[in-house]
Structure formats: structure tokens, C-alpha cells
Scaffold this motif. Structure first.
Motif, PDB file in Angstrom:
ATOM      1  N   LEU A  27       0.891  -1.158   0.000  1.00  0.00           N
ATOM      2  CA  LEU A  27       0.000   0.000   0.000  1.00  0.00           C
ATOM      3  C   LEU A  27       0.930   1.209   0.000  1.00  0.00           C
ATOM      4  CD1 LEU A  27      -2.681   1.542   0.499  1.00  0.00           C
ATOM      5  CD2 LEU A  27      -2.338   1.113   2.930  1.00  0.00           C
ATOM      6  N   LEU A  32       1.145  -4.080   3.832  1.00  0.00           N
ATOM      7  CA  LEU A  32       0.072  -3.810   4.805  1.00  0.00           C
ATOM      8  C   LEU A  32       0.551  -4.072   6.228  1.00  0.00           C
ATOM      9  CD1 LEU A  32      -3.111  -5.397   3.122  1.00  0.00           C
ATOM     10  CD2 LEU A  32      -2.243  -3.059   2.952  1.00  0.00           C
ATOM     11  N   LEU A 215      -8.427  -1.867  -1.280  1.00  0.00           N
ATOM     12  CA  LEU A 215      -7.041  -1.417  -1.455  1.00  0.00           C
ATOM     13  C   LEU A 215      -7.030  -0.081  -2.216  1.00  0.00           C
ATOM     14  CD1 LEU A 215      -4.337  -2.595  -0.595  1.00  0.00           C
ATOM     15  CD2 LEU A 215      -4.186  -3.744  -2.809  1.00  0.00           C
ATOM     16  N   GLU A 219      -5.521   3.484  -0.849  1.00  0.00           N
ATOM     17  CA  GLU A 219      -4.576   4.313  -1.609  1.00  0.00           C
ATOM     18  C   GLU A 219      -5.093   5.753  -1.680  1.00  0.00           C
ATOM     19  OE1 GLU A 219      -1.620   3.492  -2.926  1.00  0.00           O
ATOM     20  OE2 GLU A 219      -1.614   1.298  -3.111  1.00  0.00           O
TER      21      GLU A 219
END
Ligand code: CTP
Ligand code: MG
Length: 224
Positions: A27, A32, A215, A219
Motif C-alpha cells: 500500500l 500492509l 485497497l 490508496e
């Protein structure tokens, strides 16, 4: 209060469908699990035990700080947390007062959530979870997908992590849980042992990365 963190990072991430275990998926360029470990270390938790896939110990060690101690996780989240919890206290390790159990898959959990959980423990709660209200109408369905009823939304909450526990309470509850019983969080384990679970306010930013869309949202959250 001396608190130790456990980060559950041993899942494979089937629903995310990446080319590696979910906790290692980047990420903004960092795995993560590195984000999640940092959240705990930056919020008054001095030591963190990370449960990782047994065949990925080296890959995780390469991306985590030295304060993170790695243990081989198990086939279920319950087994992974059980394995990490077994190493929290020992002859060479004074038992902490509290244990915070966190999902590696909640990388952007703000430090305030950790602070609220620690404050509830310091105030005497044996167990505490961060929660948010349910905003959608929520129904039950039968095997054919037909709606069978509506649930009273006002009494429902979505449960996040980190979840906090007096160490002795969590250890005792895992000891009592029969092997092979799988629960999706640790509050369910202590509730099965009859322990009352308090709540504090969670945070939308502590959302769990489960599917690819999550995800993308994470972001975006970083860019803001
Ligand atoms: N977890 C774990 N050990 C397992 C399974 C899950 O430590 N055997 C951890 C995951 O790494 C994750 C957290 O528990 O940080 C929450 O689980 P989930 O979001 O379901 O992750 P996965 O099990 O990896 O994903 P999936 O269910 O889609 O395969
Ligand atoms: Mg899972």
C-alpha cells in the motif's frame, strides 16, 4: 500499563486475490503488515508479536522493524492468535498487563483508536472493541436469497481492531476455547468465556482490506 500487541498476519488473502499473502501486499509501496505494526508501535505499545504464514518468516522479517517478533501462524485466525498469545509471557518475558490484538489487514488505523482502547483497559475494562454504527438497512435471507426479516439497525455495530484485553482474561479464554473452534475475532473468544466486552468508537479509516476495491480506497485515503 504494559501492553503487548499481537498482529494477525498469517492469512492468505483469497478474496484480495493478490500474488502474495495479503499482509505483504504493498500500500503506497509498503506492505500492509508494516503499516499495522507501526500503528501499534507508534501508540504506546512497546512490543509486537506478528503471526505470519509458516513458510514466509523470512519475507516478513525483511519488511518489519526489530521490535516485531515473528511466530508461525496457523490455518485459521483463531489458531494464529493462539500461537502468538502463547509467546507473550514466559520465563524471560514479564507478563504484560494488557494485550491488543490487531488485524494486519487494517493498515490505516489511526493512533486515536489504539489510544481509546488502551484508555478503556486502563479504566478497568477486561475487554474492549472499537465499533462503528451500521448505516445500511440490514436484513436476513434464506438459502434462496429471499429476505426473511430486517435486523434492528440501532442495536447493531461493526467491530474493528485493535481489540484490547487484560492479558489474564484473554489467556484464560483461549485456554477454555476447544481446539478446532474458529471465531472471527478475539472478543468472540472472551465472550464465549462469559467476559463482558466494552466498546469504544472506531474509525472508518480502520477499515479492513478484504477485496481489491478496499485497497483502492486505502490508496485514496493516503493521497488525501
Ligand atoms: N489471519 C491470520 N491467520 C489465518 C487467517 C487470517 O492471522 N489463518 C489474519 C489475516 O492475515 C488478516 C486477519 O486475520 O490480517 C483478518 O482476516 P481476513 O481479512 O479474513 O484475511 P485473510 O484470511 O488473509 O483473507 P481471506 O479470508 O480473503 O483469505
Ligand atoms: Mg480470512
Amino acid at each position: 500499563m504494559h501492553a503487548v500487541g499481537i498482529v494477525a498476519a498469517a492469512g492468505s488473502g483469497l478474496r484480495l486475490g493478490a500474488d502474495r499473502p495479503k499482509a505483504l501486499v504493498p500500500l503506497a509501496g509498503r506492505p500492509l503488515v508494516a503499516w499495522s505494526v507501526d500503528t501499534l508501535l507508534g501508540s504506546g505499545v512497546g512490543e509486537v508479536v506478528v503471526a505470519v504464514p509458516a513458510d514466509e518468516l523470512a519475507a516478513f522479517a525483511a519488511v518489519l522493524p526489530p521490535e516485531a517478533r515473528l511466530v508461525a501462524g496457523g490455518a485459521t485466525r483463531t489458531a494464529s492468535v493462539r500461537a502468538a498469545l502463547a509467546t507473550v509471557a514466559g520465563p524471560a518475558r514479564p507478563a504484560p498487563d494488557a494485550v491488543l490484538v490487531h488485524d494486519a489487514a487494517r493498515p490505516l488505523t489511526p493512533p486515536e483508536v489504539v489510544t481509546r482502547v488502551l484508555a478503556a483497559l486502563a479504566g478497568g475494562a477486561p475487554a474492549v472493541v472499537p465499533v462503528l454504527p451500521v448505516v445500511d438497512t440490514t436484513v436476513s435471507v434464506d438459502g434462496d436469497g429471499l429476505v426473511t426479516g430486517a435486523l434492528p439497525r440501532e442495536t447493531l455495530r461493526r467491530v474493528q481492531t485493535p481489540q484490547g484485553f487484560a492479558r489474564a482474561v484473554l489467556v484464560d479464554a483461549y485456554d477454555r476455547l476447544p481446539d478446532g473452534v474458529e471465531l472471527t475475532d478475539d472478543a468472540a473468544v472472551v465472550r464465549a468465556a462469559g467476559v463482558p466486552v466494552a466498546t469504544v468508537t472506531g474509525d472508518e479509516r480502520a477499515a479492513k482490506v478484504t477485496v481489491p476495491h478496499d485497497l483502492a480506497v486505502a490508496e485514496m485515503q493516503i493521497r488525501r
